[in-house]
Every structure is written in C-alpha cells, then in structure tokens.
Design a protein around this motif. Structure first.
Motif, PDB file in Angstrom:
ATOM      1  N   ASN A   4       7.808   6.662  -6.508  1.00 32.59           N
ATOM      2  CA  ASN A   4       7.116   6.617  -5.221  1.00 32.59           C
ATOM      3  C   ASN A   4       5.610   6.795  -5.415  1.00 32.59           C
ATOM      4  OD1 ASN A   4       9.663   6.525  -4.023  1.00 32.59           O
ATOM      5  ND2 ASN A   4       9.740   8.743  -3.757  1.00 32.59           N
ATOM      6  N   ASP A   5       4.831   6.316  -4.464  1.00 30.74           N
ATOM      7  CA  ASP A   5       3.389   6.566  -4.455  1.00 30.74           C
ATOM      8  C   ASP A   5       2.935   6.667  -3.004  1.00 30.74           C
ATOM      9  OD1 ASP A   5       0.611   6.673  -4.689  1.00 30.74           O
ATOM     10  OD2 ASP A   5       0.552   5.175  -6.272  1.00 30.74           O
ATOM     11  N   SER A   6       2.450   7.855  -2.641  1.00 33.95           N
ATOM     12  CA  SER A   6       2.035   8.100  -1.260  1.00 33.95           C
ATOM     13  C   SER A   6       0.595   7.686  -0.980  1.00 33.95           C
ATOM     14  CB  SER A   6       2.209   9.580  -0.916  1.00 33.95           C
ATOM     15  OG  SER A   6       1.335  10.366  -1.707  1.00 33.95           O
ATOM     16  N   ASN A   7      -0.132   7.224  -2.014  1.00 31.71           N
ATOM     17  CA  ASN A   7      -1.540   6.889  -1.812  1.00 31.71           C
ATOM     18  C   ASN A   7      -1.974   5.805  -2.792  1.00 31.71           C
ATOM     19  OD1 ASN A   7      -4.252   6.764  -1.322  1.00 31.71           O
ATOM     20  ND2 ASN A   7      -4.700   8.873  -1.902  1.00 31.71           N
ATOM     21  N   TRP A   8      -1.975   4.553  -2.333  1.00 30.11           N
ATOM     22  CA  TRP A   8      -2.389   3.440  -3.193  1.00 30.11           C
ATOM     23  C   TRP A   8      -3.902   3.385  -3.393  1.00 30.11           C
ATOM     24  CZ3 TRP A   8       0.588  -1.672  -1.737  1.00 30.11           C
ATOM     25  CH2 TRP A   8       1.947  -1.491  -1.949  1.00 30.11           C
ATOM     26  N   HIS A   9      -4.660   4.208  -2.683  1.00 29.78           N
ATOM     27  CA  HIS A   9      -6.125   4.162  -2.796  1.00 29.78           C
ATOM     28  C   HIS A   9      -6.633   4.606  -4.160  1.00 29.78           C
ATOM     29  CE1 HIS A   9      -7.172   3.025   1.323  1.00 29.78           C
ATOM     30  NE2 HIS A   9      -6.113   3.719   1.680  1.00 29.78           N
ATOM     31  N   ASN A  10      -5.801   5.294  -4.936  1.00 29.94           N
ATOM     32  CA  ASN A  10      -6.246   5.738  -6.262  1.00 29.94           C
ATOM     33  C   ASN A  10      -5.685   4.851  -7.380  1.00 29.94           C
ATOM     34  OD1 ASN A  10      -3.606   6.598  -6.174  1.00 29.94           O
ATOM     35  ND2 ASN A  10      -4.076   8.771  -6.153  1.00 29.94           N
ATOM     36  N   ASN A  11      -5.222   3.648  -7.040  1.00 31.49           N
ATOM     37  CA  ASN A  11      -4.692   2.700  -8.019  1.00 31.49           C
ATOM     38  C   ASN A  11      -5.571   1.453  -8.059  1.00 31.49           C
ATOM     39  OD1 ASN A  11      -2.375   4.373  -8.380  1.00 31.49           O
ATOM     40  ND2 ASN A  11      -1.511   3.516  -6.532  1.00 31.49           N
ATOM     41  N   TYR A  12      -5.754   0.894  -9.273  1.00 35.91           N
ATOM     42  CA  TYR A  12      -6.610  -0.271  -9.464  1.00 35.91           C
ATOM     43  C   TYR A  12      -5.830  -1.383 -10.157  1.00 35.91           C
ATOM     44  CZ  TYR A  12     -10.379   2.795  -8.139  1.00 35.91           C
ATOM     45  OH  TYR A  12     -11.174   3.645  -7.427  1.00 35.91           O
ATOM     46  N   ASN A  22      -1.125   5.828   4.288  1.00 36.17           N
ATOM     47  CA  ASN A  22      -0.783   6.787   3.237  1.00 36.17           C
ATOM     48  C   ASN A  22       0.364   7.688   3.678  1.00 36.17           C
ATOM     49  OD1 ASN A  22      -2.804   5.864   1.560  1.00 36.17           O
ATOM     50  ND2 ASN A  22      -4.277   7.401   2.212  1.00 36.17           N
ATOM     51  N   SER A  23       0.962   8.338   2.726  1.00 33.83           N
ATOM     52  CA  SER A  23       2.023   9.327   2.959  1.00 33.83           C
ATOM     53  C   SER A  23       3.233   8.737   3.682  1.00 33.83           C
ATOM     54  CB  SER A  23       1.471  10.529   3.733  1.00 33.83           C
ATOM     55  OG  SER A  23       0.391  11.092   3.027  1.00 33.83           O
ATOM     56  N   THR A  53       5.765  -2.264   6.405  1.00 34.05           N
ATOM     57  CA  THR A  53       5.386  -3.670   6.365  1.00 34.05           C
ATOM     58  C   THR A  53       6.433  -4.531   5.671  1.00 34.05           C
ATOM     59  OG1 THR A  53       4.122  -3.434   4.316  1.00 34.05           O
ATOM     60  CG2 THR A  53       2.938  -3.099   6.393  1.00 34.05           C
ATOM     61  N   LEU A  54       7.141  -3.966   4.713  1.00 33.82           N
ATOM     62  CA  LEU A  54       8.157  -4.698   3.960  1.00 33.82           C
ATOM     63  C   LEU A  54       9.290  -3.765   3.552  1.00 33.82           C
ATOM     64  CD1 LEU A  54       6.126  -6.731   1.306  1.00 33.82           C
ATOM     65  CD2 LEU A  54       7.453  -7.692   3.167  1.00 33.82           C
ATOM     66  N   CYS A  55      10.493  -4.339   3.440  1.00 33.33           N
ATOM     67  CA  CYS A  55      11.605  -3.686   2.762  1.00 33.33           C
ATOM     68  C   CYS A  55      11.993  -4.617   1.631  1.00 33.33           C
ATOM     69  CB  CYS A  55      12.788  -3.478   3.702  1.00 33.33           C
ATOM     70  SG  CYS A  55      14.236  -2.844   2.814  1.00 33.33           S
ATOM     71  N   LEU A  56      11.757  -4.180   0.411  1.00 32.11           N
ATOM     72  CA  LEU A  56      12.060  -5.006  -0.758  1.00 32.11           C
ATOM     73  C   LEU A  56      13.456  -4.653  -1.262  1.00 32.11           C
ATOM     74  CD1 LEU A  56       8.631  -4.560  -2.531  1.00 32.11           C
ATOM     75  CD2 LEU A  56       9.424  -6.583  -1.294  1.00 32.11           C
ATOM     76  N   HIS A  98       4.255   3.455  -0.790  1.00 33.84           N
ATOM     77  CA  HIS A  98       5.621   2.938  -0.856  1.00 33.84           C
ATOM     78  C   HIS A  98       6.569   4.054  -1.297  1.00 33.84           C
ATOM     79  CE1 HIS A  98       4.882   2.705  -5.190  1.00 33.84           C
ATOM     80  NE2 HIS A  98       6.204   2.772  -5.303  1.00 33.84           N
ATOM     81  N   ARG A  99       7.847   3.858  -0.946  1.00 35.99           N
ATOM     82  CA  ARG A  99       8.868   4.846  -1.304  1.00 35.99           C
ATOM     83  C   ARG A  99      10.192   4.116  -1.564  1.00 35.99           C
ATOM     84  NH1 ARG A  99       9.462   9.923   2.405  1.00 35.99           N
ATOM     85  NH2 ARG A  99       8.887   8.383   3.948  1.00 35.99           N
TER      86      ARG A  99
END
Length: 133
Positions: free
Chosen positions: A54-62, A96-97, A103-106, A127-128
C-alpha cells in the motif's frame, strides 16, 4: 467430385493463410510480479512506478525516468499481484490516505490492465490492496 476436392483445397489454403498471418497476442506491460504499476503515459509508455504494498501518499514517489512526481500524473495501470483472498485487488484514490473518490479498482489477473481511463487519468494520489471492489 472434382468441385468438392477443389473447394476443400481452397478452404485448406485459406485456413493455413489465416493461421500464419494471425496477429500476435498483445504482451503484458512490464511490471514486476507481485506489484501494481502505473505509468505517466497511456498504453504503458513513459515513466513507470511500481509498488508491492500500500501507499497512502504518492506525492513522495518519482517516475523511474525522472519526469516528475507520480501523484496526479498517472495514465495507465496494471495489477500484476498474486491471487490471494482479500488482497488481490488494488483501489486507487484521488486523495492521500485512501480518501476521496476511488478512481479505479484494478482486478487481479492477466488481461486486466488499464491502458487509459479518462475518469481516472492524472487523479491518483494513493492506493491500497484489498478484496473484491
């Protein structure tokens, strides 16, 4: 009888032509097994980022190609996880969180990749993993 044999010969020739000239199956996008991947371009092009959890915050990913932050820049998605009860679907959220709109269910499994989606484009922030959505 000659017409029947000639007809069968034409049919056999056309069937073998179709088999030889069949379009190859589309290859799955490049994504490590056990991960969910996103790309900044449609059709799995451009920068890619992958997660195995899981990742609750995509803002710290590049993006892996250095083109910027992943948050709000996602355009195609692929769940390459494992079949596992209550943990093989990925929900992407627009805040976030794990908040806001999903937006999507993969769904899990080959052939479930999403090469573009106008309702989810450039909207992901977290995402979770979980069960059926």
């Amino acid at each position: 009888m000659r017409k029947v044999i000639a007809g069968l010969a034409v049919f056999a020739a056309s069937a073998s032509f179709a088999l030889v000239n069949a379009a190859p199956a589309a290859a799955a996008p490049s994504c490590p097994k056990g991960s969910v991947c996103v790309w900044d371009g449609t059709n799995f092009r451009g920068g890619r980022y992958s997660w195995s959890g899981n990742d609750s915050n995509w803002h710290n990913n590049y993006w892996n190609n250095g083109s910027g932050k992943v948050a709000n820049d996602d355009s195609s998605w692929y769940n390459n996880g494992y079949a596992q009860t209550d943990y093989d679907h990925v929900r992407v959220y627009d805040y976030n969180s794990y908040s806001g709109r999903m937006t999507l269910c993969l769904h899990y499994g080959p052939g479930t990749e999403v090469s573009s989606n106008s309702g989810a484009n450039n909207d992901g922030q977290s995402h979770r993993w979980g069960g059926e959505c």
